[in-house]
Design a protein around this motif. Structure first.
Motif, mmCIF file in Angstrom:
data_model
loop_
_atom_site.group_PDB
_atom_site.id
_atom_site.type_symbol
_atom_site.label_atom_id
_atom_site.label_comp_id
_atom_site.label_asym_id
_atom_site.label_seq_id
_atom_site.Cartn_x
_atom_site.Cartn_y
_atom_site.Cartn_z
ATOM 1 N N TYR A 1 8.455 -10.287 4.305
ATOM 2 C CA TYR A 1 7.805 -9.318 3.417
ATOM 3 C C TYR A 1 7.111 -10.066 2.284
ATOM 4 N N SER B 1 -2.478 0.259 9.568
ATOM 5 C CA SER B 1 -1.545 1.380 9.375
ATOM 6 C C SER B 1 -1.494 2.303 10.587
ATOM 7 N N SER C 1 -3.624 -5.078 2.918
ATOM 8 C CA SER C 1 -2.249 -4.633 3.198
ATOM 9 C C SER C 1 -2.123 -4.264 4.668
ATOM 10 N N LEU D 1 -6.749 -4.659 -1.772
ATOM 11 C CA LEU D 1 -5.848 -3.599 -1.323
ATOM 12 C C LEU D 1 -5.921 -3.410 0.194
ATOM 13 N N VAL E 1 4.893 -8.960 -1.254
ATOM 14 C CA VAL E 1 4.271 -7.993 -2.146
ATOM 15 C C VAL E 1 3.579 -8.786 -3.238
ATOM 16 N N ARG F 1 4.946 -8.274 6.626
ATOM 17 C CA ARG F 1 4.384 -7.067 6.031
ATOM 18 C C ARG F 1 3.839 -7.435 4.653
ATOM 19 N N LEU F 2 2.532 -7.439 4.545
ATOM 20 C CA LEU F 2 1.868 -7.771 3.284
ATOM 21 C C LEU F 2 1.475 -6.488 2.571
ATOM 22 N N THR F 3 1.898 -6.361 1.354
ATOM 23 C CA THR F 3 1.535 -5.209 0.524
ATOM 24 C C THR F 3 0.815 -5.717 -0.714
ATOM 25 N N VAL F 4 -0.400 -5.276 -0.890
ATOM 26 C CA VAL F 4 -1.187 -5.673 -2.060
ATOM 27 C C VAL F 4 -1.229 -4.500 -3.025
#
Lengths: 115, 113
Positions: free
Chosen positions: A10, A39, A86, A83, A12, A111-114
């Motif tokens: 992960y 997504s 992600s 963004l 973030v 899992r990359l979340t920007v």
């Protein structure tokens, strides 16, 4: 032993940052890949390396730069994160078997979340 | 444990005919995705069709459709009007909420002219 290992699991991070995802395979495969899963779960190839040489480079922003220091490693560096970056990123490796079939293994995904 | 089984290593079909590739899976999750991927000689994985487990309606994409039997944990792929370009390795895959994708061992499909 994990066949294809990618780290971190992960990630973030804030917009504008630079980050790297590492991938290593211990299978002796000659080809490695980076895929992006959006997504909607579509898995799209980004890059493919064969024996450290780039063979597939799909239309991805040049903020994404793969680096293959040796046959067993293919890292993905992303500059100026946005963004829309992600997603879940998968590393994979494959080789052609003697019977003509291919063998492919995927990493567990990052899992990359920007934000 | 999450497993995917493809019991047909190879299959052949006459051009323009219909062929069905079998896949069974096992998962303890209630929320998961199922996929069929095609792998041409370039070895990249190309998504053919996907199915969300919570949807009862079978997914279709042009000549490709699935028969999703959730209770039986079966997810077969039907290719109608087979074309020479359909010749490839086909992989069934499942993905749980933890993102990990599990692939079956693949079925090599030959299209006979």
């Amino acid at each position: 032993d994990t066949a294809v290992s990618q780290t971190p699991k992960y990630l973030v991070t804030q917009m504008g940052n630079d980050k790297s995802i590492k991938c290593e395979q211990n299978l002796g495969h000659d080809t490695m890949y980076w895929y992006k899963q959006d997504s909607k779960k579509f898995l799209k190839i980004m890059f493919s390396y064969n024996n450290k040489e780039l063979i597939i480079n799909e239309t991805v922003p040049n903020r994404f730069s793969p680096k293959s220091p040796d046959k067993a490693h293919l890292n993905l560096h992303i500059n100026s994160l946005e963004l829309g970056d992600s997603a879940v990123y998968f590393c994979a490796s494959s080789t052609r078997l003697r019977d003509g079939n291919t063998e492919a293994f995927f990493g567990q995904g990052t899992r990359l979340t920007v934000v | 444990a999450q497993t995917v089984t493809q019991s047909q290593p190879e299959m052949s079909v006459q051009e323009a005919e219909t062929v069905t590739l079998s896949c069974t899976y096992d998962t303890s999750e209630s929320d998961y995705y199922l996929f069929w991927y095609k792998q041409p000689p370039s070895r990249q994985m190309i998504l053919v069709i996907r199915q969300e487990a919570y949807k009862q309606q079978n997914a279709t994409e042009n000549r490709f459709s699935v028969n999703f039997q959730k209770a039986a944990k079966s997810f077969s792929l039907k290719i109608s009007d087979s074309q020479l370009g359909d010749a490839a390795m086909y992989f069934c895959a499942s993905q749980n909420r933890d993102d990990k994708i599990i692939f079956g061992k693949g079925t090599r499909l030959h299209i006979l002219p």
